[in-house]
Write a protein that holds these residues in place. Structure first.
Motif, PDB file in Angstrom:
ATOM      1  N   ARG A  96      -8.968  -1.515  -2.196  1.00 36.47           N
ATOM      2  CA  ARG A  96      -8.640  -2.929  -2.021  1.00 36.47           C
ATOM      3  C   ARG A  96      -9.239  -3.515  -0.773  1.00 36.47           C
ATOM      4  N   TYR A  97      -9.415  -2.659   0.225  1.00 33.95           N
ATOM      5  CA  TYR A  97      -9.884  -3.161   1.514  1.00 33.95           C
ATOM      6  C   TYR A  97     -11.405  -3.212   1.611  1.00 33.95           C
ATOM      7  N   ASP A  98     -12.060  -2.815   0.606  1.00 37.84           N
ATOM      8  CA  ASP A  98     -13.528  -2.871   0.663  1.00 37.84           C
ATOM      9  C   ASP A  98     -14.034  -3.707  -0.541  1.00 37.84           C
ATOM     10  N   LYS A  99     -13.967  -5.008  -0.471  1.00 34.16           N
ATOM     11  CA  LYS A  99     -14.338  -5.840  -1.599  1.00 34.16           C
ATOM     12  C   LYS A  99     -15.850  -6.047  -1.662  1.00 34.16           C
TER      13      LYS A  99
ATOM     14  N   LEU B 149       0.827  -1.210   0.000  1.00 40.96           N
ATOM     15  CA  LEU B 149       0.000   0.000   0.000  1.00 40.96           C
ATOM     16  C   LEU B 149       0.853   1.248   0.000  1.00 40.96           C
TER      17      LEU B 149
ATOM     18  N   PHE C 270      -6.941   2.422  -1.519  1.00 42.35           N
ATOM     19  CA  PHE C 270      -7.609   1.912  -0.320  1.00 42.35           C
ATOM     20  C   PHE C 270      -8.844   1.061  -0.669  1.00 42.35           C
TER      21      PHE C 270
END
Lengths: 534, 664, 101
Positions: free
Chosen positions: C51-54, C4, C49
């Motif tokens: 990526r962290y909320d799929k 990240l 960021f």
């Protein structure tokens, strides 16, 4: 009616002033006649009081002994923790104040007569004169210290304006000097009044009081209070009672005036117009003497005994200094002003002796000087009105030009220097007798003071006779020459009418002193007993 | 215990005193209309009758006291009253008897004077005061009349008030008399203090009541009063100047009555004097007598000669008092009153004539200057005769009254001196010397005035004539009284003088020295004859041997330089002191007051400055600071967006850093 | 995977460059460019960021919003700049200072 005569005498002028306030300023005649009427009314009432006064009433500490008493509760205020504020309208007359009251009434009439030709702002002039009249009467009558103080301060204001507006070339200087000097003294008096207030309680109500008679009684003092007798408090290293006496004495001494606190007098007298000089010399100086007797000696007799030597010394210095400086004057009015200082020195010497003869002599001298100085200033005014010059060196041989006036002047001068047959002699003689007596009777003042004071008699003859010889006798030579000779008309009917009563009274008192002594003697004896003299 | 009973003698005495007062008031009221003097003459005539009555009733009878309440001071009642005893009755009569001829004489003498109405008024006032003085019964009342007498004298000396010398003289007279009055007043105060009364009958002093020093002081104080009034050395300086008044005034007041008041006072209060005081009195009297006689020797103003003669004779009287024999002094007072009054009246007559002469001359001549006179006995025989009698009486020639009184005085002084020691022994011899001088100066006067020839050149001497009848009658009357029969049957022996016998009741007598009664008169008469011869030789025959510019002559002529002495030592320093004190009052005492005022004003100015600059300054400063700050921050408003962005960015940066730092 | 922080550093550099452009360019268009760069940097951050909320794909959605907003902002800004140029005759932000005190 009779019990209210005193209040009437005090407040008639106030009523007259109010009346005059509503009259438009242009009508000069109205003011003159209202003022004259007021004066004559006061004179009649005070003469009646004089006649009705019982010579056996001693007064001084005893309210029953005072006559014409009006004792009305005036201000009653609950001050919470400070107690009840009690100020009464308490007026009364005893032997000390009665003759002075009559003197005031008479001198006021003379002053109004002398003011007959006021041109500038007659309304203001006469209203102020009436207020002054009321204030002086009130001072002599008041027996509540607060009331006394009100009247005492009230005297100053009209005089300031009367001198400052209607006076001579340096009138503003003279007026403000007089005002501030006198005020300086009386301001500290207020402190003592308050101190006394807190030290004394009224035996009937238990509240603090301004009643002077209660202040004269040692039993009424709160134990431990600042002016109480047993407590012997000290302020700045001297006893509080002595300090109180000194402060009060200074306040009155400025008015007497004593040397060295006298320098307001020549300026005030010279710059003031003739009628105001008459009032100043005739009445105001007596307020000082009266204050010393009634208040200083009455309330602080122990301190009076302690200070008698100093008072005597001051008296002697005033007598000699005043007389010597009078000898050096060129201005006739200034000479008479300094002669007043000298004559009032006799009053102080008499008081200092703490004997009945001395104090009687002092009171008599005050009365006599009242008439005679009024006459003297009036006489100066006669010449000044005509030629606007008072310098002794500018006149010679006036007896040829104004014979009747010269007769009056000669009588007034001889009366003032203490020729027997006139009142001033009795006053001065008894002051000296009292002062001599003091050493054997109460040891207050040494004999050399009386000897030194008697030199004043010689010196007063010197300056009066010198002036008489210089201005009136010899060949006529006037600075203004013929124009002056034409202007110097002899004494007019108005002037004669005003002069004669004063000189007649001086003669009457000189020939038959019982006229005054009968009324004052009981009070004097009581006062002497109070002070602890003999 | 007051007696107020008005018996006839009392009423008569009161009338005698009151009449002149009424005359005065009436004359004053009438003003210029009272020119004839009839009121005054009438009043004194009636007073004379009343006084004679009183004398007849009271002399050598019981004395009378009457008192009334006057006033009360403290616990002391002051009374006014009169006492009629031998002394006061005699004085009452004497004053009236002297005043009456003077009044009559004045009618002619003062005729035509523009102020004559004042003259009569003042003369009446004087008579009132003098008569009141002699019958007063307490010291306060006496003092009042005493000063009134001085006042009347002031008015009369300055009668011609446009004359500069006259008005200076009356001022001087009053002031010098005032010095004496001070003494009198102090005496009164002391007596009141210690004896508690002013009654003249009650003046017995004991050591308990009157401590010794104060006793002497009181005596001296009263003597000071008498010194001034009776012109004793050194307070005599007013009397020669008092000659400025009309001559009739001089004769009444300054010869016979007022100046005698001092002697009278001392006689009245004689119980009060202790030995020290009496010695002082005697010495002063002697010195006065001697010095005044010396001064009289060289004067050439006729009135001044007589004035100094009066002073000298008053000195004699004082010696009489000082030796403790007041009757002798009073006898001399009485005889002196007559012949001195007469001397002055005669002098007045002469001066009157000389005035006529002066008016007729081109240049100024002094009508009183004896150097301008001479040979007047031919023109004025009656004046000459009476003046001769008076002069002989003054010189103490036998058969005159003056002989009796002077003889008595000197003899008794010898008797007194015999009991004394030291300086006092010289006194009687000095008195003898004065006697000789007296003869000399009076005969000198006679010689220069009446003998020889008239020194002013006159075309016509007929203007010099005798005095008018109304002047001659009083003079003759007084001359008759100056001879011995009035006082004693025996012309040469003073033991039979009724006057002294009447007064001698309370006074101790001295051991007599019989021989002196012969020796003294012989010596004095001898001295008179020698003086007459000398005077004739020197002044009539003009064989004057002395130098007029010698020191003794100048000392005598200038009256011992006393007047300049007083002027320079007393008057001028006093005036300088006066002016100095005035300067001090104006600049220093008032300077302090004005200085305090300036101090107040400067304080006020300082406070005002402080208020304006400091207190208000702080207020304005805060305003300035605000403005300055504001001005500072104004610079941030540049109007440029990128600057604003920068500012925002920087602040966010600061906040971020702050948070990071704090949170870590 | 790419860490990240690499994304964040790149986006930070981009942001800084954009800030610099805003603060110091003398041409208003260049200031706009700078603003765009800063917005794009924030978009990059969002995507990184994401990526962290799929589940909700929040990052992706917010990035799309931001792209649209950027475009709108530029449009408005360009309109403002055109008007400013008409009045001030200049596109230099230093010259547009009439609001200064």
């Amino acid at each position: 009616m009779i019990p209210y005569l005193l209040t009437l005498v005090i407040f008639i002028p106030l009523a007259a002033a109010l009346l005059m306030a509503f009259v438009p300023a242009g009508k000069t005649g109205v003011f003159k006649y209202v003022a004259l009427l007021t004066g004559i009314l006061q004179l009649i009432v005070s003469a009646a009081m004089y006649g009705l006064f019982d010579g056996h009433g001693a007064g001084i500490t005893d309210e029953q002994g005072y006559q014409f008493v009006n004792h009305i509760p005036w201000i009653r205020l609950d001050l919470g923790s400070l107690g009840q504020l009690e100020i009464d309208y308490f007026v009364g007359i005893d032997g000390l104040s009665l003759p002075l009251l009559f003197l005031t009434a008479l001198v006021m009439v003379i002053a109004v007569g002398a003011s007959w030709n006021v041109v500038k702002s007659a309304k203001g002039y006469f209203i102020l004169l009436m207020i002054l009249n009321m204030a002086v009467m009130g001072v002599f009558g008041a027996l509540d210290f607060f009331l006394f103080y009100i009247f005492y301060e009230l005297m100053l204001l009209p005089l300031y304006f009367l001198i400052g507006i209607w006076g001579g070339p340096r009138r503003e200087y003279a007026a403000i000097k007089f005002f501030l000097y006198t005020l300086f003294g009386s301001v500290f008096m207020l402190l003592v009044i308050v101190g006394l207030y807190f030290s004394v309680t009224n035996p009937e109500t238990g509240a603090h009081t301004f009643n002077m008679l209660h202040m004269m009684n040692p039993d009424n003092y709160v134990p431990g209070a600042i002016f109480s007798i047993g407590a012997n408090h000290e302020l700045v290293g001297i006893s509080a009672r002595l300090l109180g006496f000194i402060v009060l004495f200074v306040a009155f001494a400025i008015k007497v005036p004593i040397v060295p606190l006298h320098t307001w007098l020549p300026d005030a007298h010279v710059e003031a117009p003739t009628p105001i000089s008459i009032i100043l010399a005739g009445i105001l100086l007596k307020v000082g003497g009266y204050g010393i007797l009634r208040i200083c000696a009455g309330i602080f007799p122990d301190a009076a005994r302690e200070s008698a030597w100093w008072l005597g010394l001051i008296g002697v210095v005033s007598i000699l200094y005043g007389a010597l400086v009078a000898l050096a004057q060129r201005d006739l009015k200034r000479m008479i002003a300094y002669s007043s200082v000298s004559h009032m020195g006799f009053v102080l010497l008499g008081i200092a002796s703490l004997t009945a003869e001395g104090i009687s002599g002092a009171l008599f001298q005050m009365i006599s000087h009242g008439f005679l100085s009024a006459a003297l200033f009036f006489l100066v005014g006669v010449v000044y009105d005509r030629v606007h010059d008072r310098d002794i060196y500018h006149f010679r041989g006036l007896a040829n030009v104004m014979p009747r006036y010269t007769v009056f002047v000669a009588i007034a001068f001889f009366a003032s220097l203490g020729l027997p047959g006139f009142s001033a002699f009795i006053g001065e003689a008894f002051v000296i007798i009292g002062a001599f007596n003091a050493e054997s009777v109460n040891g207050m003042i040494p004999r050399w003071m009386a000897l030194a004071g008697s030199l004043g008699i010689l010196l007063s003859a010197a300056y009066f006779l010198w002036t008489l010889q210089r201005m009136f006798f010899g060949q006529t030579r006037l600075k203004g020459g013929d124009s002056w000779a034409a202007a110097l008309t002899d004494a007019s009917a108005r002037e004669t009418t005003l002069l004669v009563p004063m000189l007649v009274l001086a003669l009457a008192l000189g020939v038959y002193p019982a006229l005054a002594f009968d009324k004052i003697n009981a009070s004097v004896v009581a006062l002497v007993e109070l002070i602890g003299g003999k | 215990m007051l007696s107020t009973v008005l018996t006839y003698p009392v009423l008569a005495a009161l009338t005698a005193v009151a009449l002149p007062l009424l005359a005065f008031l009436l004359s004053a009221a009438l003003g210029r209309r009272a020119r004839s003097g009839s009121i005054a003459v009438a009043s004194i005539s009636l007073s004379l009758v009343a006084a004679a009555y009183v004398f007849g009733q009271v002399w050598n009878q019981e004395s009378i006291r009457v008192q009334w309440e006057w006033f009360t001071v403290g616990s002391h009642r002051f009374l006014v009253g009169l006492t009629l005893d031998n002394l006061s009755a005699m004085m009452l009569l004497l004053v009236c008897v002297i005043a009456w001829p003077v009044h009559v004489y004045s009618v002619a003498y003062m005729k035509g004077d523009s102020g004559i109405h004042r003259y009569w008024a003042y003369l009446s006032l004087f008579c009132f005061a003098m008569l009141g003085l002699v019958i007063a019964d307490n010291l306060l009342l006496m003092y009042i009349f005493w000063e009134l007498v001085g006042f009347a004298s002031y008015l009369l000396i300055g009668f011609w008030f446009t004359k500069e010398s006259a008005v200076q003289a009356n001022k001087k007279a009053f002031l010098v008399n005032r010095i004496g009055d001070l003494g009198f007043l102090i005496g009164i105060a002391l007596v009141y203090s210690h004896l508690g009364t002013l009654d003249t009958e009650a003046l017995t002093a004991t050591p308990e009541t009157f401590p010794a020093t104060w006793h002497t002081v009181a005596g001296l104080a009263f003597f000071l009063g008498a010194m001034a009034k009776s012109a004793q050395f050194p307070l005599h300086v007013w009397l020669p100047d008092a000659m400025e008044g009309p001559t009739a005034v001089s004769s009444l007041i300054h010869a016979a009555t007022m100046v005698a008041a001092g002697v009278f006072l001392l006689a009245r209060i004689h119980p009060l004097f202790d030995g020290n005081t009496l010695m002082v009195i005697a010495v002063t009297g002697t010195v006065t007598a001697l010095v005044a006689a010396c001064f009289a020797l060289t004067q050439y103003d006729i009135k001044k000669i007589l004035a100094f003669s009066t002073i000298s004779q008053l000195g004699f009287m004082m010696v009489g008092i000082g030796i403790g024999l007041f009757p002798v002094a009073l006898f001399h007072l009485a005889t002196h009153a007559f012949f001195k009054c007469l001397l002055f009246l005669c002098a007045g007559a002469v001066i009157h004539q000389m005035h006529h002469v002066a008016e007729s001359q081109q240049h100024e001549i002094d009508p009183q200057d004896i150097r301008n006179m001479g040979g007047l006995r031919r023109h004025m025989p009656v004046t000459f005769a009476t003046m001769l009698i008076a002069s002989l009486a003054l010189a103490g020639f036998p058969f005159t009254s003056g002989y009796l009184s002077k003889d008595a005085l000197i003899v008794h002084t010898f008797e007194w001196a015999a009991l004394q020691s030291g300086f006092a022994k010289v006194i009687p011899y000095l008195l003898l010397a004065v006697s000789a001088l007296t003869s000399f100066y009076i005969l000198r006067l006679l010689a220069k005035v009446f003998f020889g020839s008239f020194r002013v050149g006159l075309k016509d001497t007929s203007m010099l004539h005798e005095a008018p009848l109304s002047m001659r009658i009083p003079m003759v009357f007084l001359a008759a009284c100056s001879l011995f029969p009035l006082f004693s049957m025996h012309p040469l022996n003073d033991g039979h003088v009724w006057l002294m016998q009447g007064l001698t009741t309370t006074v101790s007598s001295l051991p007599p020295l019989r021989l002196l009664h012969l020796a003294v008169p012989v010596l004095t008469t001898l001295a008179t004859c020698v003086s007459a011869m000398m005077a004739w030789r020197w002044y009539v025959s003009s064989r004057y041997p002395l130098k007029t510019d010698s020191l003794p002559y100048r000392w005598s002529y200038n009256q011992g330089y006393l007047n300049p002495f007083y002027e320079w030592v007393i008057v001028r320093p006093l005036l300088r002191l006066s002016h100095f004190l005035f300067w001090m009052d104006l600049r220093i005492v008032d300077g302090i007051v004005n200085g305090l005022a300036s101090l107040g004003r400067s304080l006020a100015a300082a406070a005002s400055w402080m208020d304006m600059r400091i207190v208000d300054g702080l207020v304005r400063l805060s305003g300035k600071v605000a403005w300055w700050l504001g001005n500072l921050f104004r610079r941030l408003q540049t109007g440029r967006v990128q600057h604003y962005f920068t500012t925002v960015f920087l602040i966010i940066l600061v906040i971020l850093i702050y948070h990071i730092v704090v949170l870590l | 995977m790419i860490p990240l922080t690499h994304f964040l550093i790149v986006s930070a550099c981009l942001f800084a460059i954009g800030l610099y452009a805003v603060l110091s360019r003398r041409n208003a268009i260049m200031v706009l460019v700078g603003i765009e760069l800063m917005i794009n940097a924030s978009i990059l951050n969002l995507v990184a960021f994401g990526r962290y909320d799929k589940t909700l794909y929040g990052g992706q959605v917010f990035a799309l919003f931001a792209i649209v907003l950027a475009a709108a902002a530029v449009a408005v800004a360009l309109a403002i700049i055109l008007n400013v140029y008409k009045f001030y005759k200049s596109v230099n932000p230093e010259d547009i200072n009439h609001l200064k005190d």
